[in-house]
Write a protein that holds these residues in place. Sequence first.
Motif, PDB file in Angstrom:
ATOM      1  N   VAL A  37      79.370 -39.351 -78.797  1.00  0.00           N
ATOM      2  CA  VAL A  37      78.744 -38.422 -79.746  1.00  0.00           C
ATOM      3  C   VAL A  37      77.607 -39.159 -80.442  1.00  0.00           C
ATOM      4  CG1 VAL A  37      79.121 -36.983 -81.778  1.00  0.00           C
ATOM      5  CG2 VAL A  37      80.925 -37.215 -80.046  1.00  0.00           C
ATOM      6  N   CYS A  38      76.382 -38.699 -80.156  1.00  0.00           N
ATOM      7  CA  CYS A  38      75.177 -39.435 -80.554  1.00  0.00           C
ATOM      8  C   CYS A  38      74.449 -38.704 -81.669  1.00  0.00           C
ATOM      9  CB  CYS A  38      74.260 -39.556 -79.342  1.00  0.00           C
ATOM     10  SG  CYS A  38      72.712 -40.389 -79.668  1.00  0.00           S
ATOM     11  N   HIS A  39      73.739 -39.496 -82.491  1.00  0.00           N
ATOM     12  CA  HIS A  39      72.960 -38.898 -83.567  1.00  0.00           C
ATOM     13  C   HIS A  39      71.899 -37.933 -83.034  1.00  0.00           C
ATOM     14  CE1 HIS A  39      73.076 -39.840 -87.925  1.00  0.00           C
ATOM     15  NE2 HIS A  39      72.084 -38.986 -87.909  1.00  0.00           N
ATOM     16  N   GLY A  62      75.719 -33.603 -75.242  1.00  0.00           N
ATOM     17  CA  GLY A  62      76.460 -34.797 -74.817  1.00  0.00           C
ATOM     18  C   GLY A  62      75.767 -35.503 -73.672  1.00  0.00           C
ATOM     19  N   HIS A  63      75.164 -36.672 -73.967  1.00  0.00           N
ATOM     20  CA  HIS A  63      74.409 -37.376 -72.919  1.00  0.00           C
ATOM     21  C   HIS A  63      74.938 -38.790 -72.665  1.00  0.00           C
ATOM     22  CE1 HIS A  63      72.421 -37.843 -76.832  1.00  0.00           C
ATOM     23  NE2 HIS A  63      72.307 -39.094 -76.479  1.00  0.00           N
ATOM     24  N   GLU A  64      76.144 -39.076 -73.148  1.00  0.00           N
ATOM     25  CA  GLU A  64      76.773 -40.386 -72.868  1.00  0.00           C
ATOM     26  C   GLU A  64      78.064 -40.086 -72.118  1.00  0.00           C
ATOM     27  OE1 GLU A  64      77.430 -42.312 -76.632  1.00  0.00           O
ATOM     28  OE2 GLU A  64      75.313 -42.774 -76.857  1.00  0.00           O
ATOM     29  N   ALA A 145      76.165 -45.414 -72.019  1.00  0.00           N
ATOM     30  CA  ALA A 145      75.078 -44.663 -71.375  1.00  0.00           C
ATOM     31  C   ALA A 145      73.892 -44.416 -72.301  1.00  0.00           C
ATOM     32  CB  ALA A 145      75.608 -43.335 -70.832  1.00  0.00           C
ATOM     33  N   ASP A 146      74.106 -44.524 -73.603  1.00  0.00           N
ATOM     34  CA  ASP A 146      72.980 -44.455 -74.531  1.00  0.00           C
ATOM     35  C   ASP A 146      73.136 -45.501 -75.636  1.00  0.00           C
ATOM     36  OD1 ASP A 146      70.848 -43.806 -76.168  1.00  0.00           O
ATOM     37  OD2 ASP A 146      71.798 -42.032 -77.016  1.00  0.00           O
ATOM     38  N   ALA A 147      74.279 -45.520 -76.306  1.00  0.00           N
ATOM     39  CA  ALA A 147      74.465 -46.464 -77.420  1.00  0.00           C
ATOM     40  C   ALA A 147      74.379 -47.910 -76.944  1.00  0.00           C
ATOM     41  CB  ALA A 147      75.806 -46.218 -78.105  1.00  0.00           C
TER      42      ALA A 147
HETATM   43 ZN   LIG Z   1      71.716 -40.479 -77.812  1.00  0.00          ZN
END
Ligand SMILES: [Zn+2]
Length: 338
Positions: A37-39, A62-64, A145-147
């Motif tokens: 869960v990304c900002h 949701g991209h991670e 995948a992102d963080a």
């Molecule tokens: Zn992100």
Amino acid sequence: MKAARLHVLGQPLSLDTVPVPDVARDEVLIRIAGAGVCHSDLHIRSGEFPLPPGFELPLTLGHENAGYVEAVGPDVTAVKRGDAVAVWGGRGCGSCRICRQGDEQCCNIALWVAAGGYAEFMHVPSERLLVKLDGLDPIDAAPLADAGLTPYRAIKKILPHLYPGAAVAVVGIGGLGHMALQILRAVAPSTRVIAVDVAPERLAAAAELGASDVVDARRDAAGEIVRLTGGEGAQAVIDLVGSDASLRTAASAAARKGIIVLVGLGGGTLPFSFLGLRSECTVTSSYWGSYTEFQDVLALARRGSIRPTIRRYPLDRVNEALDALARGEVQGRAVVTP
Ligand SMILES: [Zn+2]
Ligand SMILES: [Zn+2]
């Protein structure tokens, strides 16, 4: 299947029942194990970050994402049902000069994989976007995948500016920041890492993750960084917040011939002028990360050099996770586990 979708900007996601996507050609269906869960999901949900063309409402955010291959199209050869994989989402056109150089994520945001992983299953438009996990737990791997990937790319940009004892300031110790500290310890262990945040509990976590110094952003953070570095400033500042205030801190804290890398989507601006920064300071942004950089990040995780701190939420509590993130209450990364 269940999918948490954004129907109206500014509203919570709604838990919908939608058909399980079909797979054709080289497409793959993933059973999601974890979705970070990304900002930026918050920025999208609120409407602050404009939806690129091709990202249409209702949209599964949701991209991670990581999980297990559930079904494959007839042309898929690289993965089979049951394989543990993560999804690299920064797809480009594949044929322009930038893409040929391997930086597809810089090609065109409108081509990034749109439908995300806040769902039981995720449709992946090509097998070439998958990375095999080879032993990593998909729930732990999802945030990478992102963080993990985004700070890794930003850190690669600063490496030419570093030397033993050089100072790196990381502004914002949230999901990306807590990974940035670990990646720096792994790839630039002789540097001094200064963590900057407004929240005392995140600064305490930063010290545990290997920050050499922690600086309270509610006070004069730039002055403190300059003091800690004997007047020199930080050779690199990675701004994971991107507000007017964080960029001001970055500008005042960056050393001569230093570098400021803007990653955060806070929407702030930094006035740029000849005397506004110390001499020959570089200012750049950093866009997500390439496929091979994602492979590097997963390799660091496999070696045990980096590991996200995660808090799990079932899919039907995804709004709770987003709200907790908005209130600054998430330590490390919230991960939706359908
Ligand atoms: Zn992100
Ligand atoms: Zn391209």
